[in-house]
Design an enzyme around this catalytic site. Structure first.
Site, PDB file in Angstrom:
ATOM      1  N   ARG A  66     -22.908   7.747  -4.147  1.00  0.00           N
ATOM      2  CA  ARG A  66     -21.374   6.900  -4.228  1.00  0.00           C
ATOM      3  C   ARG A  66     -20.650   8.047  -3.106  1.00  0.00           C
ATOM      4  NH1 ARG A  66     -19.169  10.071  -8.303  1.00  0.00           N
ATOM      5  NH2 ARG A  66     -20.117   9.714 -10.226  1.00  0.00           N
ATOM      6  N   TYR A 119       2.618  -6.441   0.137  1.00  0.00           N
ATOM      7  CA  TYR A 119       1.152  -7.530   0.293  1.00  0.00           C
ATOM      8  C   TYR A 119       2.179  -7.405  -2.020  1.00  0.00           C
ATOM      9  CZ  TYR A 119      -2.690  -8.654  -1.071  1.00  0.00           C
ATOM     10  OH  TYR A 119      -4.410  -8.981  -1.406  1.00  0.00           O
ATOM     11  N   ASP A 191       0.185   0.174   4.975  1.00  0.00           N
ATOM     12  CA  ASP A 191      -0.155  -0.577   5.051  1.00  0.00           C
ATOM     13  C   ASP A 191      -0.509  -1.339   6.929  1.00  0.00           C
ATOM     14  OD1 ASP A 191      -1.867  -2.835   4.859  1.00  0.00           O
ATOM     15  OD2 ASP A 191      -1.110  -2.912   2.779  1.00  0.00           O
ATOM     16  N   LYS A 216      -9.991  -7.635   6.852  1.00  0.00           N
ATOM     17  CA  LYS A 216      -9.641  -8.607   7.555  1.00  0.00           C
ATOM     18  C   LYS A 216     -10.425  -8.589   8.825  1.00  0.00           C
ATOM     19  CE  LYS A 216      -7.061  -9.942   4.092  1.00  0.00           C
ATOM     20  NZ  LYS A 216      -5.988  -8.754   3.497  1.00  0.00           N
TER      21      LYS A 216
HETATM   22  C1  LIG Z   1      -5.601  -8.353   1.877  1.00  0.00           C
HETATM   23  C2  LIG Z   1      -4.264  -7.554   2.323  1.00  0.00           C
HETATM   24  C3  LIG Z   1      -4.940  -6.290   1.273  1.00  0.00           C
HETATM   25  C4  LIG Z   1      -6.352  -6.304   0.369  1.00  0.00           C
HETATM   26  O1  LIG Z   1      -6.566  -6.188   0.972  1.00  0.00           O
HETATM   27  P1  LIG Z   1      -8.488  -6.916   0.105  1.00  0.00           P
HETATM   28  O2  LIG Z   1      -9.788  -6.593   0.540  1.00  0.00           O
HETATM   29  O3  LIG Z   1      -7.920  -8.471  -0.194  1.00  0.00           O
HETATM   30  O4  LIG Z   1      -8.225  -6.879  -1.540  1.00  0.00           O
HETATM   31  C5  LIG Z   1      -3.616  -5.154   1.478  1.00  0.00           C
HETATM   32  N1  LIG Z   1      -2.657  -5.482   2.049  1.00  0.00           N
HETATM   33  C6  LIG Z   1      -2.368  -6.471   3.073  1.00  0.00           C
HETATM   34  C7  LIG Z   1      -1.147  -6.621   4.225  1.00  0.00           C
HETATM   35  C8  LIG Z   1      -3.292  -7.629   3.059  1.00  0.00           C
HETATM   36  O5  LIG Z   1      -2.918  -8.377   3.972  1.00  0.00           O
END
Ligand SMILES: *Cc1c(COP(=O)(O)O)cnc(C)c1O
Length: 401
Positions: A66, A119, A191, A216
């Site tokens: 971990r 988000y 973010d 992403k």
């Molecule tokens: C998709 C997304 C997230 C969350 O990511 P996951 O891997 O789907 O949990 C957070 N912030 C933004 C801007 C996103 O597009």
């Protein structure tokens, strides 16, 4: 893991290839081995006892599955290097990264300022879990810059930013927000998923903690979930400690896929950008389209700040259509041949979904009347994508009569 070579004198396309890798430590294998491990045996009681000390010193030595392995460090060190942070940690999803980052810097009685363009699942976390634990969240207009000052309270500890918003694409004035926040001892979290670690360098603009939904563009192939958080040196220990308390870690195969995807991020992003810009320009000229929300497009909302602060644009943007019936929109979307319908983005494939912004906003009501679509431009031939969109818009118009 042995020490990194100094990459600072190299250009970004070279650094993304070299960072976090150490082939000769693993028999010359170009890619890092995938460590499937929980127990890590020590050869002596002295070695076992030395682990706490090494961990405290930040030495990357395996102690327990971990707590990190060469598989996680390969990705973490590469992301930290390219995003420009001190160190980085990985999480089981982007949302997991967001929630741990928030929990690391907030406690009962604190106040959190959150952008209204955030988000939606991040918003839900603030309104449920953080609220339950005594943290108050207020939302602010994403286009606020230095005026964020008026929203600060004596107990404000964090300003959370997301730029541009992943549905509405407001570009935030991060340096202005950071300057005010820092003057009041407030941390700035961001973010940074839309720009990836390559197209926005958060730490050069005053961000303390940068989050990526690695799911992403870093993974880039729609086949794994992952999140990353990078910090400044000052913020590092709070994140490290809280991550440990919460028991967060990620699976070795997902980490491997993410570091593998990361190697080609620079070339992929350039293509996403080129194709997205072409299609955004073309869409801007269509009679069915009222506005294209792509910060890289001259004249689009946020273009000036984007040009000032960003190094490029990814393949995700918004299009607002002329008001039309629900049926016409259904006709358009159900007939798309290349654009898939589904959540997430950043993979090699193109996507198109309607987005219901009004449902989430609480501070700045969404001003558009027509439907808003979110589009991700993948790596297909741009002319084929244009044909598909052209046919879709024709269906929309014909159905509207
Ligand atoms: C998709 C997304 C997230 C969350 O990511 P996951 O891997 O789907 O949990 C957070 N912030 C933004 C801007 C996103 O597009």
């Amino acid at each position: 893991m042995s020490k990194h070579p100094d990459l600072s004198f190299l250009r970004e396309d070279t650094r993304i290839i070299l960072s976090g890798r150490d082939p000769y430590r693993y028999g010359g294998s170009v890619n890092p081995p995938v460590y499937h491990v929980s127990t890590v045996l020590a050869e002596s009681i002295e070695q076992l006892n030395s682990r706490d000390y090494l961990e405290e010193k930040g030495v990357q030595e395996m102690a327990y599955g971990r707590k990190g392995t060469p598989t996680s460090w390969a990705l973490e060190n590469a992301v930290a290097e390219l995003e420009g942070g001190y160190r980085c940690l990985t999480y089981s999803s982007g949302l997991g990264a967001v929630t741990v980052a928030l929990l690391s810097f907030l406690k009962a009685g604190d106040h959190l300022l959150m952008t209204d363009s955030v988000y939606a699942p991040t918003r839900k976390f603030c309104n449920s879990v953080l609220k339950r634990f005594g943290v108050e969240t207020t939302y602010y207009d994403p286009l606020t810059g230095a005026d964020i000052r008026t929203q600060l309270r004596p107990n404000t500890k964090v300003v959370f930013t997301e730029s541009p918003g992943s549905h509405t694409f407001e570009v935030q004035d991060i340096p202005a927000i950071a300057e005010v926040a820092h003057a009041h001892g407030v941390k700035v979290l961001m973010d940074n998923t839309w720009a990836s670690p390559l197209f926005f360098k958060p730490f050069e603009h005053g961000v303390d903690v940068s989050i990526q939904a690695g799911t992403k563009y870093i993974v880039g192939h729609a086949d794994a979930m992952l999140g990353t958080v990078s910090t400044t040196k000052e913020a590092w220990h709070e994140l490290l400690d809280c991550t440990g308390y919460l028991g967060q870690c990620s699976g070795p195969d997902d980490l491997y896929l993410a570091q593998r995807g990361f190697r080609t991020l620079a070339v992929r992003l350039r293509q996403h950008q080129t194709s997205a810009l072409k299609l955004a320009e073309w869409l801007q000229g269509r009679p069915e389209v009222t506005q294209v929300l792509y910060p890289a497009l001259p004249g689009a909302p946020g273009h000036e700040i984007w040009k000032r602060d960003f190094l490029g644009a990814s393949g995700l943007f918004g299009i607002e259509l002329e008001p039309c019936s629900e049926e016409a929109l259904v006709e358009m979307l159900n007939g798309m041949r290349l654009f898939g319908m589904g959540y997430s983005w950043g993979g090699y494939e193109s996507l198109l979904i309607p987005t219901n912004v009004q449902k989430f906003r609480t501070v700045v009501p969404w001003r558009f009347e027509g439907p808003l679509l979110r589009i991700h431009i993948g790596l297909e031939d741009v002319e084929d994508l244009k044909d598909d969109l052209n046919d879709g818009l024709k269906r929309l118009r014909n159905y509207c009569g």
